[in-house]
Design an enzyme around this catalytic site. Structure first.
Site, short mmCIF file in Angstrom:
data_model
loop_
_atom_site.label_atom_id
_atom_site.label_comp_id
_atom_site.label_asym_id
_atom_site.label_seq_id
_atom_site.Cartn_x
_atom_site.Cartn_y
_atom_site.Cartn_z
N GLY A 1 0.81 -1.21 0.00
CA GLY A 1 0.00 0.00 0.00
C GLY A 1 0.85 1.26 0.00
CG ASP A 2 2.73 5.00 -1.55
OD1 ASP A 2 3.72 4.88 -0.82
OD2 ASP A 2 2.45 6.05 -2.17
#
Length: 251
Positions: A81-82
């Site tokens: 994730g980011d």
């Protein structure tokens, strides 16, 4: 079923644990600035918020997917994730420096609100397993995308989209945050002095000291933490026919 978290983020790990899931944490070791710069050089333009976070989520998940963990190949699903925060068309990543964090807070308060983009990627690395009848089966990869786009080759998809391709699913969720109108300079200085905002997208966290400075969230609150639980559930169902409770830890 094991979930590997391509992150060492305490916030993401805590969010999953509160949901009954105990992930295996693995640092992805991705040079985020270099990955974004390469993509922008290829495109000849800046990445949008959804493009940036999905690109980096994909890079992180794949960095862990084919790695050995504690001497064993990854066997399960890998999540990367980011996040990035967008204010008035400008993307804010991690400020790192207190002076930058203070300047960003002044800009965010002047704008009044902003959009938190949360990129997600799940890679299927489940190994052979045994079916109820005792036969060996291989869990098939996710169904190919009808769009024909190769997600690993550049910017990925638009706002709040979900893309299934080969062995992975990529998605973007978003939430709009509205800041307290009466936050003053002393409060900004006190918050930045805690160092909490220096290594998080947008220079704030809703699961920490900044929660009192955010008056409204339109969207999934968990997306602001860096992992949209409703989006992850949808990705598992659509891409891999995995239910949310399949990931719950057994007591």
């Amino acid at each position: 079923m094991r979930l590997y978290l391509a992150s060492t983020s305490p916030a993401r790990r805590s969010l999953l644990a509160q949901s009954g899931i105990e992930p295996v944490l693995v640092a992805p070791g991705v040079d985020e600035d270099a990955a974004a710069a390469d993509a922008e050089a290829t495109l000849g333009r800046a990445l949008s918020g959804p493009e940036l976070v999905s690109l980096l989520a994909l890079a992180k998940a794949h960095a862990v997917a084919d790695r050995s963990v504690a001497g064993h190949p990854v066997d399960g699903l890998v999540f990367g994730g980011d996040s990035a925060f967008e204010v008035a068309g400008r993307l804010y990543g991690k400020p790192h420096d207190p002076a930058v964090a203070r300047a960003r807070w002044r800009e965010m308060l002047a704008a009044g609100s902003g959009v938190l983009w949360s990129g997600h990627c799940v890679v299927d690395r489940r190994r052979d397993r045994v079916a109820p009848n005792g036969a060996e089966v291989r869990v098939p990869p996710a169904a190919p995308s009808s769009s024909g786009r190769e997600l690993r080759c550049g910017p990925l998809l638009g706002a709040d989209g979900l893309e299934v391709r080969g062995d992975h699913v990529v998605a973007v969720d978003s939430a709009r945050l509205t800041f307290a109108e009466d936050m003053d300079p002393d409060e900004i200085d006190a918050y930045v002095a805690t160092d909490e905002p220096l290594e998080v997208a947008g220079a704030f966290t809703i699961d920490g000291r900044a929660a009192a400075y955010i008056s409204r969230i339109d969207g999934a609150p968990s997306a602001v933490v860096g992992l949209s639980l409703p989006m992850l559930r949808r990705m598992l169902r659509v891409g891999f026919d995995v239910t949310w409770h399949d990931l719950w830890s057994t007591l």
